[in-house]
Scaffold this motif. Structure first.
Motif, PDB file in Angstrom:
ATOM      1  N   VAL A  80      11.030  -1.602  -6.826  1.00  0.00           N
ATOM      2  CA  VAL A  80      10.364  -0.356  -7.220  1.00  0.00           C
ATOM      3  C   VAL A  80      10.995   0.216  -8.485  1.00  0.00           C
ATOM      4  CG1 VAL A  80       9.962   2.045  -6.553  1.00  0.00           C
ATOM      5  CG2 VAL A  80       9.540   0.213  -4.910  1.00  0.00           C
ATOM      6  N   LEU A  81      12.314   0.279  -8.508  1.00  0.00           N
ATOM      7  CA  LEU A  81      13.003   0.855  -9.665  1.00  0.00           C
ATOM      8  C   LEU A  81      12.798   0.017 -10.930  1.00  0.00           C
ATOM      9  CD1 LEU A  81      16.245   2.043  -7.862  1.00  0.00           C
ATOM     10  CD2 LEU A  81      14.454   3.506  -8.854  1.00  0.00           C
ATOM     11  N   LEU A  82      12.769  -1.295 -10.782  1.00  0.00           N
ATOM     12  CA  LEU A  82      12.502  -2.139 -11.945  1.00  0.00           C
ATOM     13  C   LEU A  82      11.074  -1.951 -12.435  1.00  0.00           C
ATOM     14  CD1 LEU A  82      14.354  -5.459 -11.067  1.00  0.00           C
ATOM     15  CD2 LEU A  82      14.995  -3.746 -12.775  1.00  0.00           C
ATOM     16  N   LYS A  83      10.154  -1.733 -11.509  1.00  0.00           N
ATOM     17  CA  LYS A  83       8.761  -1.501 -11.891  1.00  0.00           C
ATOM     18  C   LYS A  83       8.622  -0.176 -12.649  1.00  0.00           C
ATOM     19  CE  LYS A  83       4.712  -3.449 -11.233  1.00  0.00           C
ATOM     20  NZ  LYS A  83       4.337  -4.720 -11.748  1.00  0.00           N
ATOM     21  N   ALA A  87       0.830  -1.202   0.000  1.00  0.00           N
ATOM     22  CA  ALA A  87       0.000   0.000   0.000  1.00  0.00           C
ATOM     23  C   ALA A  87       0.867   1.257   0.000  1.00  0.00           C
ATOM     24  CB  ALA A  87      -0.937  -0.012   1.198  1.00  0.00           C
ATOM     25  N   PHE A  88       1.936   1.258   0.784  1.00  0.00           N
ATOM     26  CA  PHE A  88       2.852   2.400   0.851  1.00  0.00           C
ATOM     27  C   PHE A  88       3.471   2.681  -0.519  1.00  0.00           C
ATOM     28  CE2 PHE A  88       7.191   3.989   1.331  1.00  0.00           C
ATOM     29  CZ  PHE A  88       6.977   5.150   2.066  1.00  0.00           C
ATOM     30  N   PHE A 100       4.774   5.919  -4.444  1.00  0.00           N
ATOM     31  CA  PHE A 100       5.584   5.779  -5.650  1.00  0.00           C
ATOM     32  C   PHE A 100       4.763   5.402  -6.881  1.00  0.00           C
ATOM     33  CE2 PHE A 100       8.493   5.074  -2.107  1.00  0.00           C
ATOM     34  CZ  PHE A 100       9.484   5.972  -2.422  1.00  0.00           C
ATOM     35  N   ARG A 101       3.488   5.145  -6.678  1.00  0.00           N
ATOM     36  CA  ARG A 101       2.578   4.784  -7.767  1.00  0.00           C
ATOM     37  C   ARG A 101       3.029   3.520  -8.506  1.00  0.00           C
ATOM     38  NH1 ARG A 101      -1.016   8.061  -6.298  1.00  0.00           N
ATOM     39  NH2 ARG A 101      -0.945  10.290  -6.633  1.00  0.00           N
TER      40      ARG A 101
END
Length: 130
Positions: A104-107, A59-60, A65-66
């Motif tokens: 996160v960065l890969l996403k 959720a965070f 970061f969407r």
């Protein structure tokens, strides 16, 4: 480091006994179709607190970061090494939870093909079971 040695894939798995290696063949079978494959803990024997922590983290990341990372902290993933140098260069060496930052960065990285494979996460063994 794998990036410096032309190693084609990086496989991350924790050594605490929670990650059952039996799922590896499914990851390996799909390696050509995806750049990163995450284990998706669909059944967990490590307690409701850890399940809640994973849900709060998801959720965070979605809110701030969407990005919709199904399980950004899962310690069971196969990553094509060629996609790692760009994202690893953005994460300070002292950053806590670097594995979450990588997810996160890969996403956020355009063109990266993501997938998940359902895994069973066993009870946590070791000194800190909270």
């Amino acid at each position: 480091m794998a990036c410096d040695r032309s190693i084609p894939y990086v496989f991350q798995i924790d050594s605490d006994g929670q990650c059952d290696p039996q799922y590896f063949f499914r990851f390996w079978r799909d390696r050509e179709k995806f750049d990163v494959i995450y284990g998706k803990r669909v059944r967990r024997d490590d307690g409701w607190r850890r399940s809640l922590a994973s849900l709060v983290l998801r959720a965070f990341l979605l809110l701030f970061f969407r990005v919709n990372c199904v399980d950004a902290n899962v310690p069971y993933r196969l990553i094509r090494t060629a996609i790692l140098p760009d994202v690893l260069g953005l994460i300070p060496r002292s950053f806590f939870l670097a594995n979450v930052a990588v997810a996160v960065l890969l996403k956020l990285k355009p063109g990266v093909r993501h997938s998940t494979i359902a895994i069973h996460f066993r009870e946590r063994y070791g000194e800190n079971q909270a």
